[in-house]
Enzyme design. Structure first.
Site, PDB file in Angstrom:
ATOM      1  N   LYS A 227       0.810  -1.222   0.000  1.00 28.59           N
ATOM      2  CA  LYS A 227       0.000   0.000   0.000  1.00 28.59           C
ATOM      3  C   LYS A 227       0.837   1.264   0.000  1.00 28.59           C
ATOM      4  CE  LYS A 227      -4.464  -1.703   1.259  1.00 28.59           C
ATOM      5  NZ  LYS A 227      -5.450  -1.959   2.277  1.00 28.59           N
ATOM      6  N   ARG A 262      -4.116  -9.952   4.672  1.00 26.33           N
ATOM      7  CA  ARG A 262      -4.457 -10.043   3.241  1.00 26.33           C
ATOM      8  C   ARG A 262      -3.229  -9.577   2.468  1.00 26.33           C
ATOM      9  NH1 ARG A 262      -6.177  -6.495  -0.604  1.00 26.33           N
ATOM     10  NH2 ARG A 262      -7.629  -7.289  -2.165  1.00 26.33           N
TER      11      ARG A 262
END
Ligand code: HH2
Length: 290
Positions: A227, A262
């Site tokens: 991210k 995840r």
């Protein structure tokens, strides 16, 4: 911690649980849709399982801020259902989750063999989600976010006075809705939504403050993989080169109480989380005897 119940099984949470990300979008930011054909998608799922994934998380719509066109329910169904059907047939022992905010997609996916709904809007965007999940006895991931799909990963709603407190109380609201629809406690996992309506400082505050979320008594999932905040801290622009930084975030989250992760990079994540878990388990024993 008791196991996480899904439609067909109970997933033990006595070690870190890894959800391997399988994007079946032509525009997903981190793998550029490389796994879009059904055969490729199934091969990628098999590879992730061989590398230590416990769950395959199939997604047909990207939430990245720029460039992604909104996807209709029909198009999302067309992308994810053949892949879910084939993974369920070829890997019957592996639970499949579907990353969607739409009840039509959830219903079709659960009927095709998926058994977990991963909703980044935590049932905000489609109020029928709760009924469908309850009816199928699905596992449910309720993730914190604000705004619609197009703006979730932007800073449009990243205004907080106490980010941890607000994330916890907004998730408590979503929990009430889910349970009101009949979703059972042991089916629910909570996720603070790293990077969703959150600047780097907010994502860091949420990771540091995870114990306030785990205090609600539900298993907590963290998704930091590749991210933007990892890029901001490390100065690495290319998401595919943020593997070590992502693993660092997940190991820190494990130490703060997260149990599910995840990830795009399963092999590296499995190795790091298993070793960190062994150290943390020993630490707990040492401290109990001190
Ligand atoms: N992050 C993304 C998508 N789904 N689900 C959960 N539960 N938690 C997350 O943090 C999360 C999620 C990010 O989505 P996208 O921008 O499409 O990229 P990718 O799917 O490659 O991670």
């Amino acid at each position: 911690m008791p196991p996480w119940h899904t439609t067909h099984r109970a997933i033990p949470l006595d070690r870190p649980v890894i959800l391997g990300i399988l994007n079946v979008t032509p525009d997903s930011f981190s793998d550029g849709g490389r796994f879009f054909s059904i055969d490729d998608a199934v091969s990628r799922a098999k590879q992730m399982v061989s590398e230590g994934a416990d769950v395959i998380d199939v997604g047909g719509e990207s939430t990245r801020p720029q460039g992604a066109e909104p996807v209709s329910a029909e198009e999302e169904v067309r992308r994810v259902i053949p892949v879910i059907t084939e993974i369920a047939r070829q890997l019957p022992r592996v639970p499949i989750s579907v990353d969607t905010t739409k009840s039509e997609v959830a219903e079709a996916a659960l009927s095709a063999g998926a058994e977990i709904i991963n909703d980044v809007s935590a049932f905000r965007l489609d109020p029928r989600m709760g009924d469908i999940c309850a009816r199928h006895g699905a596992g449910v991931i309720l993730m914190h976010s604000r705004g619609g799909v197009r703006e979730m990963a932007t800073f449009a709603h990243a205004n907080y006075t106490d980010v941890v407190g607000e994330v916890v109380s907004e998730l408590e609201d979503r929990l009430r809705i889910a349970k009101g629809s009949g979703v059972q406690t042991e089916h629910i996992v909570l996720d603070p939504g790293i990077g969703f309506a959150k600047r780097t400082e907010h994502s860091l505050a949420v990771l540091a403050g995870l114990p306030r979320l785990t205090a609600l008594g539900y298993p907590v999932l963290v998704g930091a993989s590749r991210k933007r905040f990892v890029g901001e801290i490390t100065g690495i622009g290319d998401p595919a080169r943020r593997v070590a930084g992502s693993v660092g975030a997940h190991v820190a989250a494990l130490a703060r109480g997260a149990r599910l992760f995840r990830v795009h990079d399963v092999r590296e994540s499995r190795q790091a989380l298993d070793v960190a878990w062994a150290v943390l388990a020993r630490t707990a024993r040492v401290e109990a005897h001190a």
